[in-house]
Scaffold this active site. Structure first.
Site, PDB file in Angstrom:
ATOM      1  CG  ASN A 105      -0.621  -0.398   2.562  1.00  0.00           C
ATOM      2  OD1 ASN A 105       0.831  -0.039   2.311  1.00  0.00           O
ATOM      3  ND2 ASN A 105      -1.121  -0.137   3.405  1.00  0.00           N
TER       4      ASN A 105
ATOM      5  CG  ASP B 227       2.698   1.553   4.894  1.00  0.00           C
ATOM      6  OD1 ASP B 227       3.456   0.678   3.894  1.00  0.00           O
ATOM      7  OD2 ASP B 227       1.878   1.182   5.866  1.00  0.00           O
TER       8      ASP B 227
ATOM      9  CG  ASP C 270       1.491  -4.500   3.686  1.00  0.00           C
ATOM     10  OD1 ASP C 270       1.164  -5.649   2.660  1.00  0.00           O
ATOM     11  OD2 ASP C 270       1.689  -3.339   3.179  1.00  0.00           O
TER      12      ASP C 270
ATOM     13  CG  ASP D 152      11.380 -13.773  20.864  1.00  0.00           C
ATOM     14  OD1 ASP D 152      11.793 -13.730  19.540  1.00  0.00           O
ATOM     15  OD2 ASP D 152      11.404 -13.654  21.620  1.00  0.00           O
TER      16      ASP D 152
ATOM     17  CD  GLU E 103      15.343 -16.640  19.885  1.00  0.00           C
ATOM     18  OE1 GLU E 103      16.522 -15.525  19.669  1.00  0.00           O
ATOM     19  OE2 GLU E 103      14.196 -16.549  20.844  1.00  0.00           O
TER      20      GLU E 103
HETATM   21  C1  GLC Z   1      14.066 -12.851  20.192  1.00  0.00           C
HETATM   22  C2  GLC Z   1      14.224 -12.405  19.072  1.00  0.00           C
HETATM   23  C3  GLC Z   1      14.668 -11.307  18.709  1.00  0.00           C
HETATM   24  C4  GLC Z   1      14.165  -9.677  19.451  1.00  0.00           C
HETATM   25  C5  GLC Z   1      14.396 -10.779  21.572  1.00  0.00           C
HETATM   26  C6  GLC Z   1      13.531 -10.189  21.834  1.00  0.00           C
HETATM   27  O1  GLC Z   1      15.852 -12.973  20.022  1.00  0.00           O
HETATM   28  O2  GLC Z   1      14.885 -13.236  17.493  1.00  0.00           O
HETATM   29  O3  GLC Z   1      14.423 -10.533  17.093  1.00  0.00           O
HETATM   30  O4  GLC Z   1      14.578  -8.868  19.971  1.00  0.00           O
HETATM   31  O5  GLC Z   1      13.725 -12.258  20.729  1.00  0.00           O
HETATM   32  O6  GLC Z   1      11.889 -10.582  21.419  1.00  0.00           O
HETATM   33 CA    CA Z   2       3.031  -1.541   3.342  1.00  0.00          CA
END
Ligand code: GLC
Ligand code: CA
Length: 535
Positions: A24, A26, A30, A201, A275
């Site tokens: 869009n 901006d 998205d 995460d 992660e």
């Molecule tokens: C993880 C994400 C990273 C983020 C951090 C805090 O390591 O990959 O991008 O800044 O968590 O959420």
């Molecule tokens: Ca956009």
């Protein structure tokens, strides 16, 4: 060949929504933009996409500061756009993973706003880690934020709250049952919308110990966690297991509960990938025990030098480690938190390494733009947005370089990414790297990836273990040669600057760079190149 379950040897394409494609004008990518480009993703030959956060967020940490985990940020679109994206992805046989961020919320989340109002000792504050200052007015302990500076911020009535990351990312208290219940709702919400799994995460960070005790060496653990290269590895290895907020036993109970929820969805094979930066490495296997998560990221290649001994050791160790729990490893050369592999080890080296890794057992994660051989963007300090840059007063440049939008088409920046001004600048130097240009160049990195991923699923997926026959440990004819056999394919990586002749018969399937001279039962592997040979 397909693996079963699907994710066992899948290739998974990570999309950073803000940087993929802007529908869009901006200047920010998205959801509609992603949907419109899914054909590019399918053409690449991957099995799934993983979307970094697109949830409601003030975007202080690229959306990893979530203000409502069950709603979409207007900058990315709407829930309807997510539904459409999932529908189109599935029609293209692409699975969809979304990110969940259970370690913290944004300070704009309603719970945090309520906690501020409700005051000390309230049930609202108990959802986070609020404590009074020490007698001398100092924060409750001396921990340092992973983004630099103290990990405590004081509010108006004098209490402090804990944030391992930015001050806008208050850590959640997982001992409070509201938190677990709310996350269950979040997981169900996305599963009911049709996703196939989650990337979790900071999966190792949810449980904290000794919250009211100083760590004897807070700067040490902070440097160790940043993998500070100037640090003596022995000191680092001794410090890492003492980090009181990572990899505590309690996190596993949480994932056992989550696993029950995942297994209750009988209509699909869910993938949850953690992660988890843990030490010693064996601890990673705990996250993929039979009643916990399915995969855990292996970050070893993200900072490995292009060196045969180092790469050999990583590959052997990663496979052995996961074998001990009956799992396969995962591989990643780039992600949104690290310098891009092309910038780190060089363009031709990155092609050779990718082709080597695609032949290995396990799952491969590809960060959008990696298939174009994109380097890190060159970003003027005034455009930087990463809280790491801001919180360290510029001492660490942060991660914006890896997050520059993708170049799609045309001759000048922003190369079709947006009709407006991109949120991070692209450089005109990327003229030759656009999807449009690489599409028509048979030697492009894009076409290397496409061919490799197709050959991978035709010849390598499901072929079981690898057998090494050239490595520094196997008395290789050159210390710069690594070679393995898997199924009917032999894979050679020549890491040196000179061609290497090997005795081999068979059909050359692919070469990462240069031209292979093949005759009389011999092949000459070009300098810094990987080849696959079919027998
Ligand atoms: C993880 C994400 C990273 C983020 C951090 C805090 O390591 O990959 O991008 O800044 O968590 O959420
Ligand atoms: Ca956009």
């Amino acid at each position: 060949m397909k693996s079963s379950p699907w994710w066992k040897e899948a290739t998974i394409y990570q999309i950073y929504p803000r940087s993929f494609f802007d529908s869009n004008g901006d200047g920010e990518g998205d959801l509609k933009g992603i949907t419109s480009k899914l054909q590019h993703v399918q053409d690449l030959g991957v099995d799934a996409i993983w979307l970094s956060p697109f949830y409601k967020s003030p975007n202080k940490d690229g959306g990893y500061d979530v203000a409502d985990p069950r709603d979409v940020d207007p900058r990315f679109g709407s829930l309807d756009d997510v539904k459409k994206l999932i529908e189109v992805a599935h029609s293209l046989h692409l699975k969809v993973l979304v990110d969940v961020v259970p370690n913290h919320f944004s300070d704009q989340h309603i719970w945090f706003q309520q906690a501020l109002k409700a005051g000390r000792g309230s049930p609202e504050r108990d959802r986070f880690h609020f404590y009074d200052p020490n007698e001398d007015g100092a924060p409750p302990n001396n921990w340092i934020s992973l983004f630099g500076g103290p990990s405590w911020t004081q509010v108006d009535d004098g209490q402090f709250y804990l944030h391992l990351f930015d001050s806008s990312q208050p850590d959640l208290n997982w001992d409070n049952s509201d938190v677990a219940n709310d996350y269950e709702q979040t997981l169900r919400f996305w599963l009911d919308l049709g996703v196939d799994g989650f990337r979790i995460d900071v999966a190792h960070g949810l449980v904290k110990e000794n919250l009211l005790t100083n760590h004897p060496n807070p700067q040490g653990i902070s440097d160790a966690l940043r993998l500070d290269v100037s640090m003596d590895p022995e000191i680092r290895n001794a410090l890492l297991p003492t980090v009181p907020y990572f990899d505590r036993q309690g996190v596993h109970e949480i994932y056992r509960q989550w696993r029950k929820l995942f297994d209750s969805y009988k209509d699909r094979e869910i993938l949850a990938v953690a992660e988890a930066w843990v030490h010693p490495p064996i601890n990673a296997t705990r996250y993929v025990r039979g009643d916990e998560l399915h995969q855990v990221f292996n970050f070893d290649l993200l900072d490995a030098r292009f060196d045969s001994e180092i790469l050999y050791a990583i590959v052997v160790r990663s496979i052995e480690l996961m074998e001990s729990v009956g799992a396969l490893p995962t591989w990643a050369l780039s992600n949104h938190d690290s310098p891009r592999v092309t910038s780190r080890i060089g363009e031709i080296q990155a092609r050779a390494l990718a082709l080597f890794v695609f032949a290995l057992p396990g799952s491969c994660y590809v960060f959008a733009g990696q298939e174009l051989g994109l380097p890190d963007g060159d970003i003027p300090d005034s455009s930087r947005q990463d809280p790491i840059y801001l919180r360290t007063n510029g001492k660490q440049k942060g991660r914006d370089g890896a997050r520059v939008p993708l170049p799609w088409s045309g001759e000048t920046a922003p190369f079709g990414f947006t009709t407006g001004t991109p949120w991070l600048p692209l450089t005109d130097k990327w003229q030759g790297l656009t999807v449009e240009k690489q599409n028509i160049d048979p030697k492009s990195t894009l076409n290397l990836y496409r061919t490799a991923l197709k050959l991978r699923s035709d010849h390598l997926v499901g072929q079981g273990e690898i057998n090494w026959f050239e490595s520094p440990q196997h008395g290789a004819k050159s210390s710069s040669l690594l070679a393995v056999r898997r199924g009917n394919v032999s894979i050679y990586m020549n890491l040196s600057n000179s061609p290497i002749e090997v005795e081999i018969t068979g059909k050359l399937l692919i070469v990462s760079a240069g031209v292979v001279d093949a005759r009389d039962g011999k092949m000459i592997i070009p300098a810094i190149s990987t080849i696959w040979v079919h027998h």
